[in-house]
Each structure stands twice: as C-alpha cells, then as structure tokens.
Scaffold this motif. Structure first.
Motif, PDB file in Angstrom:
ATOM      1  N   GLN A  99     -11.246 -18.308  -6.476  1.00 57.96           N
ATOM      2  CA  GLN A  99      -9.944 -17.747  -6.668  1.00 57.96           C
ATOM      3  C   GLN A  99     -10.407 -16.462  -7.254  1.00 57.96           C
ATOM      4  OE1 GLN A  99      -6.688 -18.369  -5.736  1.00 57.96           O
ATOM      5  NE2 GLN A  99      -7.677 -20.331  -4.749  1.00 57.96           N
ATOM      6  N   ASP A 322       0.661 -12.242 -13.231  1.00 62.04           N
ATOM      7  CA  ASP A 322       1.932 -12.761 -12.383  1.00 62.04           C
ATOM      8  C   ASP A 322       2.225 -11.584 -11.291  1.00 62.04           C
ATOM      9  OD1 ASP A 322       2.351 -14.811 -13.869  1.00 62.04           O
ATOM     10  OD2 ASP A 322       3.625 -14.220 -15.137  1.00 62.04           O
ATOM     11  N   ASP A 325      -0.341 -11.802  -8.625  1.00 56.02           N
ATOM     12  CA  ASP A 325      -0.250 -13.042  -7.816  1.00 56.02           C
ATOM     13  C   ASP A 325       0.967 -12.867  -6.753  1.00 56.02           C
ATOM     14  OD1 ASP A 325      -2.310 -14.457  -8.889  1.00 56.02           O
ATOM     15  OD2 ASP A 325      -0.863 -15.570 -10.446  1.00 56.02           O
ATOM     16  N   GLU A 326       2.125 -12.156  -7.271  1.00 57.81           N
ATOM     17  CA  GLU A 326       3.134 -11.833  -6.342  1.00 57.81           C
ATOM     18  C   GLU A 326       2.723 -10.814  -5.197  1.00 57.81           C
ATOM     19  OE1 GLU A 326       7.877 -10.068  -6.771  1.00 57.81           O
ATOM     20  OE2 GLU A 326       6.591 -10.591  -8.308  1.00 57.81           O
ATOM     21  N   LYS A 328      -0.258 -10.590  -4.287  1.00 59.57           N
ATOM     22  CA  LYS A 328      -1.222 -11.219  -3.144  1.00 59.57           C
ATOM     23  C   LYS A 328      -0.436 -12.157  -2.147  1.00 59.57           C
ATOM     24  CE  LYS A 328      -3.203 -14.841  -4.646  1.00 59.57           C
ATOM     25  NZ  LYS A 328      -4.080 -15.902  -5.289  1.00 59.57           N
ATOM     26  N   GLU A 329       0.817 -12.778  -2.650  1.00 60.33           N
ATOM     27  CA  GLU A 329       1.407 -13.533  -1.744  1.00 60.33           C
ATOM     28  C   GLU A 329       2.183 -12.808  -0.768  1.00 60.33           C
ATOM     29  OE1 GLU A 329       1.510 -16.818  -1.886  1.00 60.33           O
ATOM     30  OE2 GLU A 329      -0.012 -16.839  -3.239  1.00 60.33           O
ATOM     31  N   LYS A 330       2.727 -11.461  -1.234  1.00 63.26           N
ATOM     32  CA  LYS A 330       3.535 -10.723  -0.269  1.00 63.26           C
ATOM     33  C   LYS A 330       2.628  -9.946   0.721  1.00 63.26           C
ATOM     34  CE  LYS A 330       7.695 -10.124  -3.153  1.00 63.26           C
ATOM     35  NZ  LYS A 330       8.435  -9.043  -4.054  1.00 63.26           N
ATOM     36  N   TYR A 332      -1.025  -9.990   1.069  1.00 62.06           N
ATOM     37  CA  TYR A 332      -2.569 -10.354   1.400  1.00 62.06           C
ATOM     38  C   TYR A 332      -2.447 -11.830   2.166  1.00 62.06           C
ATOM     39  CZ  TYR A 332      -4.184  -6.323  -1.047  1.00 62.06           C
ATOM     40  OH  TYR A 332      -4.459  -4.846  -1.365  1.00 62.06           O
ATOM     41  N   LYS A 333      -2.689 -11.772   3.389  1.00 60.08           N
ATOM     42  CA  LYS A 333      -3.088 -13.244   3.902  1.00 60.08           C
ATOM     43  C   LYS A 333      -4.401 -13.708   3.556  1.00 60.08           C
ATOM     44  CE  LYS A 333      -3.109 -15.307   8.180  1.00 60.08           C
ATOM     45  NZ  LYS A 333      -2.830 -15.650   9.819  1.00 60.08           N
TER      46      LYS A 333
END
Length: 374
Positions: A99, A322, A325-326, A328-330, A332-333
């Motif tokens: 991570q 946060d 993290d958001e 990354k989720e949106k 970055y695959k």
C-alpha cells in the motif's frame, strides 16, 4: 562481517526509511528484478523497486522485534496483530508495504504533473551519500541476496523526497476549522494544566562512573539547613529562583503537568495540586531529594492549545489521505501481481535474520562457540 556493521545496516535502514517518509518461488534477485510487482495507472513498478521498500521495512521491524525479545516480551513476525484476529504481523506489515508503494506512486505522479517538484543538487548529494553508507553497511550476503546497488537506493530516495514535499505542501492546504476538533479535546478532564516552580536538593552524590551514594544522617541534616535558608527567603517574599541560590547544591526549575497526569498520583503533582495559586509547600522529602514547590497556575490552557494544534494537524493529514485515496480510486487502476507478491514472506526475505539475531546476541554460530571453548 562484524556484528557492529550489521547493526549499523539495520539502524541506518530504519533512519533512512523514517526520515524520508513513512523464499519460496519469489523472483531471483539476480535474474528477475524486472518482473512487475504492481501496476499503478500506466506505471509498472518492478520487483527491484519493491525490494527497497521490503528491505527497509523488514530491517526496522526486525530491530524493533529483537529489542522487545531482549526484554522478554513476545513480538515477532508470527505474532497475531490482535486477540480476535489470525492475521500475523508479517501479513499486516506486508500489506502495508504494497500500500505504501502504491500510495507513493500515486503521489509522485501527481507531484510530477505540477512541474513544481524536483530534487535539488544538495539533496541529491545527501541522497547519494545515504545510499553509499547503506550499501557499505550491508553484508555481501545481503547485497547478493537482493541484487542491491547504490543506484537502487538513490532512485528510491529521490522518489520519496518528492513524495514527502508534495505531501507536506498539500497537507498544509487542507482546511480544518477549530470547531471540528474541539469536541475531541477535553480541557477539564485531560488538558487543564498546573504550572509550578520548585527548588530541589538531591540527597545523594554521583561519582564519575555514575554510581550514587545516599547522604548519611549528618549530610541530610546539613542539606535540610540549606533548604531552610531558601525556604525562609521564599517566605519573606523572595522569588523561588533567587532563594535557590542560597542553598548549596540546590537547583531551581519549573514543571507543568495536566489533570490527566495528576491521575498517575506522582507525589510531586499531588503535593502541588493541594496548593492554591501563589502558595508554596513546606520542605518536603521524596524521591531522594528535598523539595519546596510553589503553584503558579492551576488553570493554564497551554497544554490544551497545543493539543488543539496537534488535532488540527492530524485532521489535515486525515483529509489529505482521504483525498488521495479518492483520487487513487477514481483515476488510477491498480493491479498487484499476486503471483509475485504472494511469495514474499517477511522475516528473512530481504534481510538476513541470522545477522540481526547475532548482532543482538540472540544467536551465536556453533563455530564461534567452539573457538571460545578452545
């Protein structure tokens, strides 16, 4: 390789790791360093790059675990993270490594997009010196086991240097209002602070070897007379600091403590808390010393304000994390090469555990025992 050099490798690794941030069928270090460990967005992070993270993390935890064991406490790679979990420390730390790799890559990529971040010439000089010291401190077996080069740790540090700068800058910009944290910082029960001044005269001597000798009754009586002179001056209106000068061997100092600390029942705090602001004690004896304590404030908000500032900084860090993290989720695959990562078993993967255990005196070669006996 002498044990002092092995300790140096571990400690240097730990310092480098913290100052720059936060085996089955595993790839051969000499042949398969280029295999992809994880893909983040369009970037493939090789196992060579991951090995730096693994080594630095494994080294610092090995040192910590061995220190715990030296004091008879159970803490090793196979320890469970909690009573209600079967997950081992090795599993949890391994998860944190991947991570961290992913988070660093996302952050580094975002920093590079701005065009504002680079490693200065002076920083690069230090980075290269760090890498050389780290490699020089490693045993040849460790270097061969991992395929380490100075350049690998130079590149690692360069990335973390940029990540640290970007994180610092963007954490500062997070908006946090005081009201958001005040409810979690209890003034009355935790942070209300007492402030004191005191005169202290130790009832022992210490020699050049650090060994102490307690005063006999005659010396204690003489010390009591010295403190009585200081006490009389305080009683006449002199300041505690000025009064301390007349007592040979005595020292003036200040001490602050909170309501929460008072709950520990330390005698100094208990005696001070009995006073009203401006009052001072008689000559007290405890902890191998004579004391005169004066209470100067019992309603200080200094500790409370410091706690508020810390809470605000923590909240900023949480908001930044946060947000990342958001992001990354949106955007970055992430694909972890499970076949490769599953084969990483911490404890003796990048480091050589025997070297650390020998360094801490917990493991000795049979050959070394035989040599001693001869």
């Amino acid at each position: 390789m002498r044990f002092s050099k092995r300790i140096c490798a571990g400690l240097l690794a730990g310092c480098l790791a913290f100052s720059m941030t936060g085996c089955g069928s595993a790839p051969s270090p000499s042949k398969d360093q280029d295999v992809t460990a994880v893909t983040v967005g369009d970037t493939e992070i090789t196992f060579e790059q991951a090995r730096c993270y693994i080594y630095l993390t494994e080294a610092i935890y090995e040192n910590v675990m061995l220190q715990y064991q030296m004091y008879g406490m159970e803490y090793d790679w196979e320890s469970v993270v909690s009573e209600d979990s079967d997950k081992t420390q090795a599993d949890a730390i391994k998860d944190s490594i991947i991570q961290n790799i992913i988070a660093d890559e996302v952050t580094y990529n975002e920093a590079m997009k701005t065009g504002k971040y680079e490693v200065s010439d002076e920083e690069l000089k230090t980075i290269k010196e760090n890498a050389k010291k780290l490699i020089d401190a490693m045993s040849e077996d460790t270097i061969e086991k991992n395929g380490f080069t100075e350049e690998m740790f130079v590149e690692y540090q360069k990335k973390v240097n940029i990540v640290s700068k970007y994180t610092y800058d963007n954490t500062k910009t997070q908006e946090v209002k005081r009201e958001e944290v005040e409810k979690d910082v209890d003034y009355d029960k935790v942070y209300r602070q007492y402030k004191t001044e005191y005169i202290k005269l130790d009832l022992f001597t210490t020699d050049d070897k650090g060994e102490t000798t307690n005063f006999d009754d005659k010396k204690k009586e003489e010390a009591k007379k010295q403190m009585q002179s200081a006490y009389d001056l305080v009683k006449s209106g002199k300041s505690m600091k000025d009064a301390a000068v007349v007592a040979e061997g005595a020292k003036f100092n200040t001490r602050d403590f909170t309501v929460e600390e008072l709950e520990n029942k330390a005698q100094f705090c208990v005696e001070a808390a009995k006073l009203k602001v401006g009052e001072f004690t008689e000559i007290l004896e405890f902890n191998s010393a004579y004391y005169i304590i004066k209470l100067t404030d019992d309603d200080s908000k200094d500790a409370y304000e410091e706690a508020i500032e810390v809470a605000i900084e923590q909240k900023k860090a949480e908001k930044y994390a946060d947000a990342m993290d958001e992001l990354k989720e949106k955007e970055y695959k992430v694909e972890i090469n499970e076949k490769v990562w599953d084969d990483v078993e911490l404890g003796d993967f990048a480091i050589i555990a025997d070297e650390y255990e020998k360094a801490f005196g917990l493991l000795v070669d049979k050959s070394e025992i035989e040599e001693t006996e001869q």
